[in-house]
Scaffold this motif. Structure first.
Motif, PDB file in Angstrom:
ATOM      1  N   ALA A  21     -16.179 -82.034  49.774  1.00 30.14           N
ATOM      2  CA  ALA A  21     -15.203 -81.087  49.500  1.00 30.14           C
ATOM      3  C   ALA A  21     -14.152 -81.602  48.325  1.00 30.14           C
ATOM      4  O   ALA A  21     -13.700 -82.658  48.445  1.00 30.14           O
ATOM      5  CB  ALA A  21     -14.564 -80.928  50.783  1.00 30.14           C
ATOM      6  N   ILE A  22     -13.966 -80.770  47.311  1.00 28.98           N
ATOM      7  CA  ILE A  22     -12.907 -81.190  46.252  1.00 28.98           C
ATOM      8  C   ILE A  22     -11.654 -80.904  47.068  1.00 28.98           C
ATOM      9  O   ILE A  22     -11.353 -79.640  47.580  1.00 28.98           O
ATOM     10  CB  ILE A  22     -13.134 -80.191  45.108  1.00 28.98           C
ATOM     11  CG1 ILE A  22     -14.547 -80.622  44.280  1.00 28.98           C
ATOM     12  CG2 ILE A  22     -12.032 -80.470  44.035  1.00 28.98           C
ATOM     13  CD1 ILE A  22     -15.043 -79.984  43.310  1.00 28.98           C
TER      14      ILE A  22
ATOM     15  N   LYS B 233     -14.900 -76.388  55.938  1.00 26.56           N
ATOM     16  CA  LYS B 233     -14.750 -77.582  55.468  1.00 26.56           C
ATOM     17  C   LYS B 233     -14.453 -78.696  56.640  1.00 26.56           C
ATOM     18  O   LYS B 233     -14.078 -78.123  57.935  1.00 26.56           O
ATOM     19  CB  LYS B 233     -13.348 -77.733  54.789  1.00 26.56           C
ATOM     20  CG  LYS B 233     -13.339 -78.186  53.494  1.00 26.56           C
ATOM     21  CD  LYS B 233     -11.956 -78.381  52.804  1.00 26.56           C
ATOM     22  CE  LYS B 233     -11.746 -77.284  51.668  1.00 26.56           C
ATOM     23  NZ  LYS B 233     -10.400 -77.727  51.155  1.00 26.56           N
TER      24      LYS B 233
ATOM     25  N   GLU C 102      -7.480 -72.054  52.431  1.00 19.58           N
ATOM     26  CA  GLU C 102      -8.002 -73.183  51.733  1.00 19.58           C
ATOM     27  C   GLU C 102      -9.554 -72.895  50.949  1.00 19.58           C
ATOM     28  O   GLU C 102      -9.685 -73.010  50.091  1.00 19.58           O
ATOM     29  CB  GLU C 102      -8.563 -74.291  52.754  1.00 19.58           C
ATOM     30  CG  GLU C 102      -7.402 -75.372  52.983  1.00 19.58           C
ATOM     31  CD  GLU C 102      -7.929 -76.550  53.688  1.00 19.58           C
ATOM     32  OE1 GLU C 102      -8.684 -76.557  54.756  1.00 19.58           O
ATOM     33  OE2 GLU C 102      -7.631 -77.786  53.034  1.00 19.58           O
TER      34      GLU C 102
ATOM     35  N   ASN D  39     -20.514 -74.418  40.621  1.00 15.96           N
ATOM     36  CA  ASN D  39     -20.897 -74.227  42.218  1.00 15.96           C
ATOM     37  C   ASN D  39     -21.743 -73.140  42.444  1.00 15.96           C
ATOM     38  O   ASN D  39     -22.655 -73.480  43.294  1.00 15.96           O
ATOM     39  CB  ASN D  39     -19.450 -73.575  42.924  1.00 15.96           C
ATOM     40  CG  ASN D  39     -19.316 -73.545  44.144  1.00 15.96           C
ATOM     41  OD1 ASN D  39     -20.001 -74.382  44.561  1.00 15.96           O
ATOM     42  ND2 ASN D  39     -18.913 -72.545  44.627  1.00 15.96           N
TER      43      ASN D  39
ATOM     44  N   LEU E  97     -11.828 -69.784  49.768  1.00 13.36           N
ATOM     45  CA  LEU E  97     -11.561 -68.199  49.464  1.00 13.36           C
ATOM     46  C   LEU E  97     -12.451 -67.429  50.359  1.00 13.36           C
ATOM     47  O   LEU E  97     -13.703 -67.643  50.225  1.00 13.36           O
ATOM     48  CB  LEU E  97     -12.065 -68.290  47.842  1.00 13.36           C
ATOM     49  CG  LEU E  97     -11.818 -66.963  47.280  1.00 13.36           C
ATOM     50  CD1 LEU E  97     -10.441 -66.760  47.215  1.00 13.36           C
ATOM     51  CD2 LEU E  97     -12.501 -67.006  45.602  1.00 13.36           C
TER      52      LEU E  97
ATOM     53  N   LYS F   9     -28.647 -72.164  47.425  1.00 16.54           N
ATOM     54  CA  LYS F   9     -27.619 -72.930  46.588  1.00 16.54           C
ATOM     55  C   LYS F   9     -28.247 -74.419  46.555  1.00 16.54           C
ATOM     56  O   LYS F   9     -27.922 -74.880  45.511  1.00 16.54           O
ATOM     57  CB  LYS F   9     -26.600 -73.116  47.839  1.00 16.54           C
ATOM     58  CG  LYS F   9     -25.502 -71.879  47.843  1.00 16.54           C
ATOM     59  CD  LYS F   9     -24.626 -71.993  48.712  1.00 16.54           C
ATOM     60  CE  LYS F   9     -23.879 -70.763  49.322  1.00 16.54           C
ATOM     61  NZ  LYS F   9     -23.072 -69.869  48.167  1.00 16.54           N
TER      62      LYS F   9
ATOM     63  N   LYS G  83     -11.866 -62.119  49.215  1.00 12.83           N
ATOM     64  CA  LYS G  83     -12.579 -61.708  48.269  1.00 12.83           C
ATOM     65  C   LYS G  83     -12.340 -60.207  48.134  1.00 12.83           C
ATOM     66  O   LYS G  83     -12.407 -59.404  47.031  1.00 12.83           O
ATOM     67  CB  LYS G  83     -13.728 -61.961  48.234  1.00 12.83           C
ATOM     68  CG  LYS G  83     -13.977 -63.367  47.772  1.00 12.83           C
ATOM     69  CD  LYS G  83     -15.434 -63.807  48.070  1.00 12.83           C
ATOM     70  CE  LYS G  83     -15.739 -65.101  47.492  1.00 12.83           C
ATOM     71  NZ  LYS G  83     -17.087 -65.857  47.887  1.00 12.83           N
TER      72      LYS G  83
ATOM     73  N   SER H  94     -18.370 -66.412  51.441  1.00 12.24           N
ATOM     74  CA  SER H  94     -17.645 -67.441  52.067  1.00 12.24           C
ATOM     75  C   SER H  94     -18.063 -67.298  53.684  1.00 12.24           C
ATOM     76  O   SER H  94     -17.582 -67.918  54.504  1.00 12.24           O
ATOM     77  CB  SER H  94     -16.150 -67.522  52.034  1.00 12.24           C
ATOM     78  OG  SER H  94     -16.001 -67.643  50.718  1.00 12.24           O
ATOM     79  N   ILE H  95     -19.342 -66.555  53.924  1.00 11.67           N
ATOM     80  CA  ILE H  95     -19.517 -66.488  55.560  1.00 11.67           C
ATOM     81  C   ILE H  95     -20.196 -67.535  55.828  1.00 11.67           C
ATOM     82  O   ILE H  95     -20.997 -68.025  55.303  1.00 11.67           O
ATOM     83  CB  ILE H  95     -20.426 -65.350  55.493  1.00 11.67           C
ATOM     84  CG1 ILE H  95     -19.542 -63.854  55.203  1.00 11.67           C
ATOM     85  CG2 ILE H  95     -21.111 -65.152  57.076  1.00 11.67           C
ATOM     86  CD1 ILE H  95     -20.637 -62.695  54.818  1.00 11.67           C
TER      87      ILE H  95
ATOM     88  N   GLY I 250     -23.375 -65.675  51.203  1.00 12.98           N
ATOM     89  CA  GLY I 250     -22.397 -65.261  50.225  1.00 12.98           C
ATOM     90  C   GLY I 250     -21.028 -64.990  50.644  1.00 12.98           C
ATOM     91  O   GLY I 250     -21.160 -64.851  52.202  1.00 12.98           O
TER      92      GLY I 250
ATOM     93  N   LYS J   4     -22.138 -75.477  54.179  1.00 17.75           N
ATOM     94  CA  LYS J   4     -22.241 -73.803  53.777  1.00 17.75           C
ATOM     95  C   LYS J   4     -23.875 -73.635  54.175  1.00 17.75           C
ATOM     96  O   LYS J   4     -24.788 -74.350  54.030  1.00 17.75           O
ATOM     97  CB  LYS J   4     -22.306 -73.757  52.412  1.00 17.75           C
ATOM     98  CG  LYS J   4     -21.391 -74.262  51.705  1.00 17.75           C
ATOM     99  CD  LYS J   4     -21.534 -74.247  49.982  1.00 17.75           C
ATOM    100  CE  LYS J   4     -20.051 -74.834  49.319  1.00 17.75           C
ATOM    101  NZ  LYS J   4     -20.232 -74.634  47.896  1.00 17.75           N
TER     102      LYS J   4
ATOM    103  N   LEU K   9     -22.217 -80.731  42.111  1.00 20.80           N
ATOM    104  CA  LEU K   9     -21.987 -81.696  43.054  1.00 20.80           C
ATOM    105  C   LEU K   9     -23.125 -82.041  43.745  1.00 20.80           C
ATOM    106  O   LEU K   9     -23.966 -81.387  43.895  1.00 20.80           O
ATOM    107  CB  LEU K   9     -20.826 -81.167  44.066  1.00 20.80           C
ATOM    108  CG  LEU K   9     -19.579 -81.048  43.879  1.00 20.80           C
ATOM    109  CD1 LEU K   9     -18.726 -80.422  45.054  1.00 20.80           C
ATOM    110  CD2 LEU K   9     -18.796 -82.263  43.241  1.00 20.80           C
TER     111      LEU K   9
HETATM  112  N1  LIG Z   1     -17.247 -78.308  47.399  1.00 24.43           N
HETATM  113  C1  LIG Z   1     -16.218 -77.609  47.574  1.00 24.43           C
HETATM  114  N2  LIG Z   1     -15.088 -78.170  47.815  1.00 24.43           N
HETATM  115  C2  LIG Z   1     -14.050 -77.482  47.953  1.00 24.43           C
HETATM  116  N3  LIG Z   1     -14.094 -76.082  48.330  1.00 24.43           N
HETATM  117  C3  LIG Z   1     -15.283 -75.538  48.139  1.00 24.43           C
HETATM  118  C4  LIG Z   1     -16.383 -76.247  47.832  1.00 24.43           C
HETATM  119  N4  LIG Z   1     -17.508 -75.482  47.743  1.00 24.43           N
HETATM  120  C5  LIG Z   1     -16.999 -74.141  48.037  1.00 24.43           C
HETATM  121  N5  LIG Z   1     -15.797 -74.273  48.260  1.00 24.43           N
HETATM  122  C6  LIG Z   1     -14.670 -72.923  48.712  1.00 24.43           C
HETATM  123  O1  LIG Z   1     -15.505 -72.295  49.489  1.00 24.43           O
HETATM  124  C7  LIG Z   1     -15.702 -70.889  48.671  1.00 24.43           C
HETATM  125  C8  LIG Z   1     -16.967 -70.336  49.125  1.00 24.43           C
HETATM  126  O2  LIG Z   1     -18.208 -71.127  48.477  1.00 24.43           O
HETATM  127  P1  LIG Z   1     -19.351 -70.708  47.662  1.00 24.43           P
HETATM  128  O3  LIG Z   1     -20.270 -71.764  47.403  1.00 24.43           O
HETATM  129  O4  LIG Z   1     -18.743 -70.161  46.371  1.00 24.43           O
HETATM  130  O5  LIG Z   1     -20.156 -69.948  48.669  1.00 24.43           O
HETATM  131  P2  LIG Z   1     -20.287 -68.312  48.831  1.00 24.43           P
HETATM  132  O6  LIG Z   1     -21.661 -68.100  48.255  1.00 24.43           O
HETATM  133  O7  LIG Z   1     -20.088 -67.944  50.225  1.00 24.43           O
HETATM  134  O8  LIG Z   1     -19.284 -67.625  47.946  1.00 24.43           O
HETATM  135  C9  LIG Z   1     -15.370 -71.397  47.278  1.00 24.43           C
HETATM  136  O9  LIG Z   1     -15.048 -70.236  46.744  1.00 24.43           O
HETATM  137  C10 LIG Z   1     -14.292 -72.604  47.396  1.00 24.43           C
HETATM  138  O10 LIG Z   1     -13.044 -71.674  47.633  1.00 24.43           O
END
Ligand SMILES: Nc1ncnc2c1ncn2[C@@H]1O[C@H](COP(=O)(O)OP(=O)(O)O)[C@@H](O)[C@H]1O
Ligand SMILES: [Mg+2]
Length: 403
Positions: free
Chosen positions: A226-227, A200, A257, A338, A259, A142, A264, A195-196, A193, A188, A157
Motif C-alpha cells: 500500500a502506498i 488496507k 483513505e 494501477n 477512494l 488485475k 466515486k 473499490s468494492i 471495481g 483487492k 506495483l
Molecule cells: N497499492 C495501493 N496503495 C494505496 N492505495 C491503493 C492501492 N491500490 C489501490 N488503492 C486505493 O484503492 C482504490 C481502489 O483500488 P483500485 O485498484 O483502483 O480498484 P477498483 O477496481 O475497485 O477501482 C484506489 O482508487 C486507491 O484509492
C-alpha cells in the motif's frame, strides 16, 4: 438509413446501478440524426428488456413496475440480420421489435465488462463498440493485467495473487504474505471495481479482516504494497491499435483513505440530482466525483502519464475509450499504473471536454472506430475449405481428432 445502435446496460454485476447512470447519460448525447438509439436494459439476471421507458432514469427507482410495462426480448440471429424479438412470443402479430446494426455496451464490472457480454454479442455477428473479448478480459483481471503490462515495461506495483484454496490455511497464507510484503499492504478482489471489497492492512489483525472481506467478493485476491503517501491520477485514452490519443488528466479527491464507492458515485452526486447531462439524466455519474481537472501535477508528469496511458492501451489491445488509473508515490515521485477501466464510468467524457472533444463527438468516434474494425474483420478469412471430414469414421480405440 440511420444506424440502429443498441445501447446495453445494467446486467449481473455489482456495478449494475452505475451502468444505468453511465448508459442513460450517454443515450442523451447520441446524435439522433445519425442513429436510431435502442436502449436495452439487462436485469441483474441478464434478461433483456426494451420499451419506451427503458431509457428514462427516473423509471429506475421502481424497476419491477418498469419491467411490467416494458418488453422482454431475446437476441435472434438469422443470417446477417440480428433482431431483438419479443419473448415469450405472441401467437399472432409481429414479434420482431427491431433489427440491430451495432451493439454499444455501457456496462461496468465482472460478467459484463470483462469480455463475457462482448463475446456473446460477437457470436451474433454484431459489431461491438469498445474493447474486444481479450482486452476486456485482461483489463478486468488485475493480476493478469499487471503481469502483461510489467512484461511490456510499464511500471506496476509488485503483486501476488491468492485463491480460496490458499485461504483454507489462513495462517500459512498470512505467513506467505508477510514474507513477500512489508505492512501496510492492500487486499483487492481480483476482478471487481468501484473499490468494492478493498481494504488496507497495517498489521496481522487488520490483514485477517482484509482477507475475510476480499475473499467474500472473489475466489481470488490480489495483494500489493500500500502506498502511504498517494496521489491518484486518471487519464483516458481514445483510439485503437493503429492510433490512440490521451485525454486531460484528472485527480480524484478522496475523503476516505481508499477512494470508496461513495466517493466515486454518491458523495459528489448530492445536489446534482436534477437535470444532469443534457437535462436527460438524473445524475452526473462519474462526472460528479470530486476531482481536479486538470490534475495538480507538473507538465513533465502530465506528459509522462499521458504517454504511459497510450502505451498501456495499445499494449493491451484496447479500442474505443478506456480510463487508465495511475498512482504516484509522493515519497519517491514514482508512478505506477494501477488499473484500466475498459468501459469507464460516464465513458470519461468529462476528461475529453477540456481538450475540446464534446461528448457527442466522443460517442461518434467510438462508433466510427467500431465500424472501421468491422470492415477490417470482414477482410480476415475465418473459414477454411477442407476435406478433413470426408471419410472420417469415429470408432472405438480412435486416438481422437488431434492425432
Ligand atoms: N497499492 C495501493 N496503495 C494505496 N492505495 C491503493 C492501492 N491500490 C489501490 N488503492 C486505493 O484503492 C482504490 C481502489 O483500488 P483500485 O485498484 O483502483 O480498484 P477498483 O477496481 O475497485 O477501482 C484506489 O482508487 C486507491 O484509492
Ligand atoms: Mg480504481
Amino acid at each position: 438509413m440511420k444506424l440502429k445502435v443498441a445501447v446495453l446496460f445494467g446486467g449481473k454485476s455489482t456495478e449494475h446501478e452505475i451502468s444505468i447512470i453511465s448508459a442513460i447519460q450517454a443515450i442523451g448525447y447520441l446524435d439522433t440524426s445519425k442513429y436510431d438509439v435502442i436502449p436495452v436494459y439487462m436485469t441483474k439476471n441478464n434478461d433483456y428488456y426494451v420499451g419506451e421507458d427503458i431509457g428514462k432514469i427516473e423509471e429506475y427507482t421502481h424497476i419491477p413496475q418498469l419491467l411490467g410495462k416494458s418488453t422482454k426480448v431475446i437476441w435472434v440471429k438469422d443470417g446477417d440480420k440480428v433482431s431483438l424479438v419479443r419473448y415469450p412470443q405472441k401467437k399472432f402479430g409481429n414479434n420482431v421489435i427491431t433489427t440491430v446494426d451495432i451493439a454499444f455496451p455501457i456496462v461496468h464490472g465482472t460478467n459484463v465488462e470483462d469480455g463475457t457480454l462482448q463475446g456473446f454479442l460477437a457470436t451474433l455477428g454484431l459489431p461491438v463498440v469498445g474493447c474486444d473479448v481479450l482486452s476486456s478480459a485482461v483489463g478486468m483481471n488485475k493480476y493478469v493485467m499487471k503481469t502483461v503490462l510489467r512484461d511490456n515495461g510499464i511500471p506496476v506495483l509488485d503483486c501476488k495473487c491468492y485463491t480460496w484454496k490458499d485461504y483454507e490455511d489462513v495462517d500459512g497464507l498470512v505467513a506467505r504474505i508477510e514474507s513477500s510484503f512489508n505492512y501496510p499492504v492492500i487486499i483487492k478482489p481480483l476482478n471487481l471495481g468501484s473499490s468494492i471489497g478493498i481494504k488496507k492492512a497495517s498489521d496481522r489483525e487488520s490483514l485477517l479482516e482484509a482477507l475475510d472481506l476480499g475473499f467474500e467478493f472473489s475466489r481470488k485476491i490480489l495483494v500489493e504494497r500500500a502506498i502511504k503517501n498517494l496521489k491518484e491520477i486518471n487519464c483516458s485514452v481514445l483510439g485503437d491499435y493503429e492510433s490512440a490519443q490521451a485525454s486531460e488528466c484528472e485527480q480524484p479527491v478522496n475523503s476516505d483513505e481508499i477512494l470508496s464507492f461513495e466517493d466515486k458515485y454518491i458523495g459528489g452526486a448530492k445536489g446534482s440530482a436534477k437535470g444532469g447531462a443534457k437535462e436527460t439524466t438524473g445524475s452526473k455519474g462519474m462526472a460528479s466525483l470530486k476531482r481536479k481537472i486538470p490534475a495538480d501535477i507538473t507538465s513533465e508528469m502530465r506528459d509522462k502519464i499521458r504517454k504511459m496511458a497510450v502505451d498501456a492501451f495499445t499494449c493491451l489491445g484496447c479500442s474505443g475509450v478506456s480510463r487508465i488509473d495511475f498512482m504516484i508515490d509522493m515519497d519517491t515521485n514514482e508512478v505506477y499504473l494501477n488499473e484500466i477501466n475498459t468501459i469507464p464510468g460516464s465513458l470519461s467524457f468529462y476528461l475529453w471536454e477540456p481538450l475540446g472533444v464534446k461528448y457527442n463527438t466522443l460517442l461518434d468516434k467510438m462508433i466510427d472506430l467500431t465500424l472501421k474494425a468491422d470492415r477490417e474483420n470482414h477482410k480476415v478469412v475465418y473459414s477454411f475449405e477442407t476435406n478433413v471430414l470426408e471419410g472420417v469414421k469415429l470408432g472405438g480405440g480412435s486416438k481422437g481428432s488431434k492425432g
